[in-house]
Each structure stands twice: as C-alpha cells, then as structure tokens.
Write a protein that holds these residues in place. Structure first.
Motif, mmCIF file in Angstrom:
data_model
loop_
_atom_site.group_PDB
_atom_site.id
_atom_site.type_symbol
_atom_site.label_atom_id
_atom_site.label_comp_id
_atom_site.label_asym_id
_atom_site.label_seq_id
_atom_site.Cartn_x
_atom_site.Cartn_y
_atom_site.Cartn_z
ATOM 1 N N GLU A 239 -1.698 -0.537 3.684
ATOM 2 C CA GLU A 239 -1.691 -1.908 4.199
ATOM 3 C C GLU A 239 -2.840 -2.714 3.595
ATOM 4 N N HIS A 240 -4.009 -2.109 3.548
ATOM 5 C CA HIS A 240 -5.172 -2.789 2.984
ATOM 6 C C HIS A 240 -4.939 -3.080 1.500
ATOM 7 N N LYS B 48 -2.078 -3.613 -0.015
ATOM 8 C CA LYS B 48 -1.131 -4.726 -0.125
ATOM 9 C C LYS B 48 -1.822 -6.062 0.118
ATOM 10 N N LYS B 49 -2.707 -6.103 1.127
ATOM 11 C CA LYS B 49 -3.424 -7.346 1.423
ATOM 12 C C LYS B 49 -4.332 -7.731 0.264
ATOM 13 N N MET B 50 -5.030 -6.757 -0.293
ATOM 14 C CA MET B 50 -5.943 -7.053 -1.398
ATOM 15 C C MET B 50 -5.173 -7.473 -2.642
ATOM 16 N N GLU B 51 -4.013 -6.864 -2.863
ATOM 17 C CA GLU B 51 -3.189 -7.232 -4.003
ATOM 18 C C GLU B 51 -2.717 -8.686 -3.857
ATOM 19 N N ARG B 52 -2.298 -9.060 -2.660
ATOM 20 C CA ARG B 52 -1.857 -10.430 -2.394
ATOM 21 C C ARG B 52 -3.020 -11.399 -2.552
ATOM 22 N N LEU B 53 -4.204 -11.019 -2.094
ATOM 23 C CA LEU B 53 -5.381 -11.863 -2.225
ATOM 24 C C LEU B 53 -5.715 -12.105 -3.694
#
Length: 51
Positions: A29-30, A32-37
């Motif tokens: 999950e982390h 995915k969030k960092m990739e989106r950021l």
C-alpha cells in the motif's frame, strides 16, 4: 511438560504468518502511494496539472 514447547511453537506459526502477511500488505500500500506521489510530482514539474 515436554510437549509444551512444541505446542507453543505450532500455535505461534499462524500468528507469525498473519503478521508477515499484514506487513507485506502495508508495504505494498505504501509503495502504491509513493508511486502515485512520484507521478504527481513529475506532472507538476512538467506543468501538466490543471490549476
């Protein structure tokens, strides 16, 4: 009494597997969030984000 350590050992395996699974899910999950950021940061740097 000699079986006590084996009982404890076999009872801890499901707990260890569950904790390990939750740890991996949290890391995914982390990630995915960092990739989106990073994607949003690159779009912002290129000026492609609407204001």
């Amino acid at each position: 009494m000699e079986y006590l350590s084996e009982i404890i050992w076999y009872l801890t395996w499901p707990i260890l597997i569950y904790v390990g699974l939750k740890f991996v899910q949290l890391n995914l999950e982390h990630f995915k969030k960092m990739e989106r950021l990073e994607e949003l940061e690159s779009l912002h740097a290129e000026g492609k984000l609407g204001k």
